[in-house]
Design an enzyme around this catalytic site. Structure first.
Site, PDB file in Angstrom:
ATOM      1  N   GLU A   1      18.421 -11.930  27.259  1.00  0.00           N
ATOM      2  CA  GLU A   1      18.972 -12.977  28.342  1.00  0.00           C
ATOM      3  C   GLU A   1      18.378 -14.277  27.904  1.00  0.00           C
ATOM      4  O   GLU A   1      19.266 -15.095  28.305  1.00  0.00           O
ATOM      5  CB  GLU A   1      18.713 -12.512  29.589  1.00  0.00           C
TER       6      GLU A   1
ATOM      7  N   GLN B   1      10.107   0.677  26.203  1.00  0.00           N
ATOM      8  CA  GLN B   1       8.866   1.509  26.179  1.00  0.00           C
ATOM      9  C   GLN B   1       9.050   2.634  26.901  1.00  0.00           C
ATOM     10  O   GLN B   1       8.599   3.858  26.420  1.00  0.00           O
ATOM     11  CB  GLN B   1       7.410   0.722  26.620  1.00  0.00           C
TER      12      GLN B   1
ATOM     13  N   GLY C   1       9.221  -5.651  32.706  1.00  0.00           N
ATOM     14  CA  GLY C   1       8.196  -5.630  33.593  1.00  0.00           C
ATOM     15  C   GLY C   1       6.797  -5.686  33.126  1.00  0.00           C
ATOM     16  O   GLY C   1       6.716  -5.335  31.962  1.00  0.00           O
TER      17      GLY C   1
ATOM     18  N   GLY D   1       2.914  -7.037  25.726  1.00  0.00           N
ATOM     19  CA  GLY D   1       1.425  -6.563  25.093  1.00  0.00           C
ATOM     20  C   GLY D   1       1.300  -5.141  24.590  1.00  0.00           C
ATOM     21  O   GLY D   1       0.372  -4.660  23.976  1.00  0.00           O
TER      22      GLY D   1
ATOM     23  N   SER E   1       7.124 -10.085  34.286  1.00  0.00           N
ATOM     24  CA  SER E   1       6.427  -9.608  33.023  1.00  0.00           C
ATOM     25  C   SER E   1       4.977  -9.997  33.122  1.00  0.00           C
ATOM     26  O   SER E   1       4.067  -9.614  32.364  1.00  0.00           O
ATOM     27  CB  SER E   1       7.202  -9.559  32.149  1.00  0.00           C
TER      28      SER E   1
ATOM     29  N   CYS F   1      12.609  -4.386  27.190  1.00  0.00           N
ATOM     30  CA  CYS F   1      11.154  -4.841  27.019  1.00  0.00           C
ATOM     31  C   CYS F   1      10.581  -3.551  27.746  1.00  0.00           C
ATOM     32  O   CYS F   1      10.345  -2.458  27.010  1.00  0.00           O
ATOM     33  CB  CYS F   1      10.853  -5.957  28.076  1.00  0.00           C
ATOM     34  N   PHE F   2       9.876  -3.412  28.961  1.00  0.00           N
ATOM     35  CA  PHE F   2       9.293  -2.301  29.612  1.00  0.00           C
ATOM     36  C   PHE F   2      10.212  -1.220  29.337  1.00  0.00           C
ATOM     37  O   PHE F   2       9.898   0.053  29.234  1.00  0.00           O
ATOM     38  CB  PHE F   2       9.070  -2.513  30.932  1.00  0.00           C
TER      39      PHE F   2
ATOM     40  N   HIS G   1      13.867  -9.951  24.810  1.00  0.00           N
ATOM     41  CA  HIS G   1      14.840 -10.288  25.962  1.00  0.00           C
ATOM     42  C   HIS G   1      15.950 -11.178  25.387  1.00  0.00           C
ATOM     43  O   HIS G   1      16.203 -12.362  25.240  1.00  0.00           O
ATOM     44  CB  HIS G   1      13.942 -11.607  26.705  1.00  0.00           C
TER      45      HIS G   1
END
Length: 379
Positions: free
Chosen positions: A355, A267, A235, A307, A54, A263-264, A353
């Site tokens: 994990e 989105q 990512g 971001g 990432s 995360c990604f 995250h």
């Protein structure tokens, strides 16, 4: 990126796109590099940060002043290489001291060609980024550094993160399988958009056989593994460019297969449901971000690296093409959306995250929640 001979006393300079410059010493490889300047608040886990896909095309500023104490080993990387484009530290360890250490952080950065800088006032740099926001940056080291005006012009020619389509650059090119630990209970197709190694391991611990597929995988390739659930990973890059993963996720939602995104992946779910995304001023990075699970009221300390964020309403349930959706998690620092869930289909995601390697394990329950969705679907 260009490289020359490495040396601890070699001069180096960091130049931000707004003209601010910081001078220090070369750390890691000697040469030049460009990327987006971001800061990470983690006091531990620098090896996991460096190898997190990432962080591709980002120059990471460590807010912790002393970095490199525990050296580098071959067990903790989250991928097969360092992905950051540059590294900024204030006071690097002169010698690592840890029973697991196999070499120094400086040696590892140099071996992988990662240009860094040390001796920088990272507190002042972090405060500057907090006020002005993440921006392009260049690190230059060597005994013949041009004047700062010339370097600034080169920094401003570097590509911006907004509009960057990067997931295919960090994802696997060939599918591979992470076997279940113990008795196999489920099969999951994991779409690699920059997946961290600990993520399929956390699923394997729960009896899941994980088929990690390239970011370019088709819907037919996903269902060829006969998945009980589908996972979309973390990512790099701008989610507004991720049209293929969004289309793929919509196909999964149409089939009502249990779905989990990180995360990604969060989105991507936001876009698949019809929400927009936007770039945060300076993002969330580090291992100490407070997030509230709105479904339980519990507050978790969580690991972040993003971001961009999803633009979804916090105060109501939204009607989407795939049923009702709501914001399930929110950052308590700035009210940024940190999770989504569908109320009429088995799908949810989080922006952080769970994990958490290295980092807190407050959110590990989310993998159990994914298992529960698959159990419910099977029943």
């Amino acid at each position: 990126m260009t490289l020359s001979t490495r040396g601890a006393q070699t001069p180096a300079v960091l130049v931000l796109e707004d003209g601010r410059a910081f001078r220090g010493r070369a750390y890691g490889a000697v040469g030049e590099t460009f990327g987006e300047a971001v800061f990470s608040t983690g006091m531990t886990g620098y090896q996991e940060t460096l190898t997190d896909p990432s962080y591709h095309r980002q120059v990471v500023v460590m807010t912790a002043p002393h970095v490199g104490n525990t050296g580098v080993n071959d067990e903790d990387p989250e991928s097969g290489r360092i992905w950051v484009s540059g590294y900024v530290v204030r006071d690097p360890a002169r010698k690592p001291s840890n029973w697991r250490s196999q070499r120094s952080l400086d040696e590892e950065l140099a071996a992988q060609g990662v240009v860094g800088i040390s001796g920088v006032d990272t507190r002042a740099l972090t405060r500057h980024l907090r006020e002005r926001g993440a921006m392009r940056v260049g690190i230059f080291s060597g005994n013949a550094i041009p004047d700062e005006g010339t370097l600034l012009a080169r920094v401003r020619q570097a590509p911006e993160m907004t509009g960057a389509d990067l997931s295919a650059e960090v994802a696997t090119e060939e599918a591979y399988v992470v076997p279940a630990i113990g008795t196999k209970k489920f099969t999951v197709a994991a779409i690699d958009l920059g997946i961290k190694g600990m993520t399929p391991h956390r699923m394997a611990e729960r009896g899941i056989e994980v088929h990690v597929l390239p970011a370019t995988a088709t819907l037919d390739e996903v269902y060829a593994v006969r998945p009980d659930g589908v996972f979309f990973s973390n990512g790099p890059g701008d989610p507004s460019t991720a049209d293929h993963p969004v289309g793929l996720m919509r196909g999964v939602l149409e089939r009502s297969t249990p779905l989990f995104g990180i995360c990604f992946g969060n989105q991507i779910l936001g876009r698949a449901l019809g929400f927009g995304t936007y770039k945060l001023k300076y993002g969330h990075r580090g291992i100490n971000q407070p997030v509230q699970d709105r479904t339980t009221g519990k507050v978790e300390v969580t690991a972040h690296n993003h971001g961009f964020a999803v633009d979804a309403p916090l105060d109501k349930v939204s009607d989407t093409e795939f049923g009702r959706a709501e914001v399930s998690h929110v950052c308590l620092n700035d009210q940024v959306v940190e999770g989504l869930q569908l109320l009429d289909r088995p799908a949810f995601s989080v922006q952080y995250h769970p994990e958490a390697a290295a980092g807190p394990h407050d959110a590990a329950y989310l993998f159990d929640r994914f298992v529960s969705l698959m159990e419910g679907q099977r029943a």
